[in-house]
Design a protein around this motif. Structure first.
Motif, PDB file in Angstrom:
ATOM      1  N   THR A  36     107.073 -44.779  -3.307  1.00 35.77           N
ATOM      2  CA  THR A  36     106.390 -45.128  -2.061  1.00 35.77           C
ATOM      3  C   THR A  36     107.141 -46.183  -1.267  1.00 35.77           C
ATOM      4  O   THR A  36     106.976 -46.287  -0.068  1.00 35.77           O
ATOM      5  CB  THR A  36     104.970 -45.638  -2.336  1.00 35.77           C
ATOM      6  OG1 THR A  36     105.038 -46.741  -3.240  1.00 35.77           O
ATOM      7  CG2 THR A  36     104.106 -44.533  -2.912  1.00 35.77           C
ATOM      8  N   SER A  37     107.962 -46.987  -1.964  1.00 32.96           N
ATOM      9  CA  SER A  37     108.740 -47.998  -1.245  1.00 32.96           C
ATOM     10  C   SER A  37     109.914 -48.450  -2.090  1.00 32.96           C
ATOM     11  O   SER A  37     109.925 -48.304  -3.310  1.00 32.96           O
ATOM     12  CB  SER A  37     107.871 -49.195  -0.854  1.00 32.96           C
ATOM     13  OG  SER A  37     107.316 -49.800  -1.993  1.00 32.96           O
ATOM     14  N   LEU A  38     110.915 -48.980  -1.389  1.00 30.02           N
ATOM     15  CA  LEU A  38     112.026 -49.624  -2.074  1.00 30.02           C
ATOM     16  C   LEU A  38     112.465 -50.813  -1.255  1.00 30.02           C
ATOM     17  O   LEU A  38     112.316 -50.848  -0.037  1.00 30.02           O
ATOM     18  CB  LEU A  38     113.179 -48.657  -2.357  1.00 30.02           C
ATOM     19  CG  LEU A  38     114.006 -48.087  -1.231  1.00 30.02           C
ATOM     20  CD1 LEU A  38     115.201 -48.990  -0.940  1.00 30.02           C
ATOM     21  CD2 LEU A  38     114.532 -46.726  -1.653  1.00 30.02           C
ATOM     22  N   ASP A  64     113.167 -53.093   4.147  1.00 26.32           N
ATOM     23  CA  ASP A  64     112.345 -52.319   3.224  1.00 26.32           C
ATOM     24  C   ASP A  64     112.212 -50.892   3.743  1.00 26.32           C
ATOM     25  O   ASP A  64     112.196 -50.651   4.953  1.00 26.32           O
ATOM     26  CB  ASP A  64     110.951 -52.917   3.112  1.00 26.32           C
ATOM     27  CG  ASP A  64     110.935 -54.269   2.434  1.00 26.32           C
ATOM     28  OD1 ASP A  64     112.016 -54.808   2.138  1.00 26.32           O
ATOM     29  OD2 ASP A  64     109.826 -54.779   2.212  1.00 26.32           O
ATOM     30  N   VAL A  65     112.054 -49.954   2.822  1.00 35.48           N
ATOM     31  CA  VAL A  65     111.876 -48.546   3.176  1.00 35.48           C
ATOM     32  C   VAL A  65     110.580 -48.069   2.543  1.00 35.48           C
ATOM     33  O   VAL A  65     110.315 -48.341   1.367  1.00 35.48           O
ATOM     34  CB  VAL A  65     113.053 -47.685   2.669  1.00 35.48           C
ATOM     35  CG1 VAL A  65     112.842 -46.225   3.016  1.00 35.48           C
ATOM     36  CG2 VAL A  65     114.374 -48.194   3.241  1.00 35.48           C
ATOM     37  N   GLY A  66     109.748 -47.378   3.327  1.00 40.21           N
ATOM     38  CA  GLY A  66     108.500 -46.821   2.821  1.00 40.21           C
ATOM     39  C   GLY A  66     108.496 -45.314   2.958  1.00 40.21           C
ATOM     40  O   GLY A  66     109.096 -44.759   3.888  1.00 40.21           O
ATOM     41  N   PHE A  67     107.828 -44.635   2.031  1.00 37.44           N
ATOM     42  CA  PHE A  67     107.761 -43.179   2.020  1.00 37.44           C
ATOM     43  C   PHE A  67     106.304 -42.750   2.053  1.00 37.44           C
ATOM     44  O   PHE A  67     105.483 -43.289   1.318  1.00 37.44           O
ATOM     45  CB  PHE A  67     108.422 -42.621   0.759  1.00 37.44           C
ATOM     46  CG  PHE A  67     109.862 -43.039   0.610  1.00 37.44           C
ATOM     47  CD1 PHE A  67     110.874 -42.277   1.153  1.00 37.44           C
ATOM     48  CD2 PHE A  67     110.193 -44.207  -0.053  1.00 37.44           C
ATOM     49  CE1 PHE A  67     112.195 -42.664   1.028  1.00 37.44           C
ATOM     50  CE2 PHE A  67     111.513 -44.606  -0.186  1.00 37.44           C
ATOM     51  CZ  PHE A  67     112.518 -43.834   0.356  1.00 37.44           C
ATOM     52  N   ILE A  80     111.372 -47.442   8.049  1.00 36.98           N
ATOM     53  CA  ILE A  80     112.276 -48.549   7.757  1.00 36.98           C
ATOM     54  C   ILE A  80     111.745 -49.802   8.455  1.00 36.98           C
ATOM     55  O   ILE A  80     111.728 -49.875   9.684  1.00 36.98           O
ATOM     56  CB  ILE A  80     113.705 -48.236   8.223  1.00 36.98           C
ATOM     57  CG1 ILE A  80     114.197 -46.971   7.504  1.00 36.98           C
ATOM     58  CG2 ILE A  80     114.635 -49.421   7.965  1.00 36.98           C
ATOM     59  CD1 ILE A  80     115.512 -46.453   8.004  1.00 36.98           C
ATOM     60  N   ALA A  81     111.269 -50.745   7.660  1.00 35.64           N
ATOM     61  CA  ALA A  81     110.819 -52.065   8.129  1.00 35.64           C
ATOM     62  C   ALA A  81     109.820 -51.991   9.280  1.00 35.64           C
ATOM     63  O   ALA A  81     109.849 -52.825  10.169  1.00 35.64           O
ATOM     64  CB  ALA A  81     112.013 -52.917   8.514  1.00 35.64           C
ATOM     65  N   ASN A  82     108.969 -51.013   9.289  1.00 33.30           N
ATOM     66  CA  ASN A  82     107.971 -50.860  10.355  1.00 33.30           C
ATOM     67  C   ASN A  82     108.596 -50.818  11.743  1.00 33.30           C
ATOM     68  O   ASN A  82     107.936 -51.094  12.738  1.00 33.30           O
ATOM     69  CB  ASN A  82     106.915 -51.964  10.285  1.00 33.30           C
ATOM     70  CG  ASN A  82     106.124 -51.893   9.004  1.00 33.30           C
ATOM     71  OD1 ASN A  82     105.848 -50.816   8.501  1.00 33.30           O
ATOM     72  ND2 ASN A  82     105.769 -53.040   8.466  1.00 33.30           N
TER      73      ASN A  82
END
Length: 91
Positions: A36-38, A64-67, A80-82
């Motif tokens: 979900t995130s890295l 940060d990256v969210g999926f 990517i970072a909102n």
């Protein structure tokens, strides 16, 4: 010599990778074990992302990256970072 160390979740997914430069890459997963995130930290970051030591000198900060996933589990978005989000649609 280049070396890396890995830490795993109880289900066998990579939880953290520590590279030779002293950078940790952390992964978070949902209940279905999909990432979900890295995020990246210096050595000593925790698995929840609340402790984030500075990256070593000479290593550029990375957002940060969210999926996101559909209700049936297909990858639906990468953010990517909102600041930037790529979305995917399925027929």
């Amino acid at each position: 010599m280049w070396t890396s160390a890995y830490a795993y979740t109880e289900y066998g997914e990579v939880k953290k990778k520590t590279g030779a430069r002293g950078v940790e890459r952390h992964y978070a997963y949902d209940a279905l074990h999909k990432v979900t995130s890295l995020w990246y930290t210096g050595v000593g970051g925790d698995d929840s992302g609340s402790v984030r030591p500075a990256l070593p000198s000479g290593v550029a900060a990375t957002a940060d990256v969210g999926f996101g996933y559909t209700e049936w589990g297909a990858l639906e978005s990468v953010g990517i970072a909102n600041q930037y989000t790529e979305t995917y649609e399925f027929d």
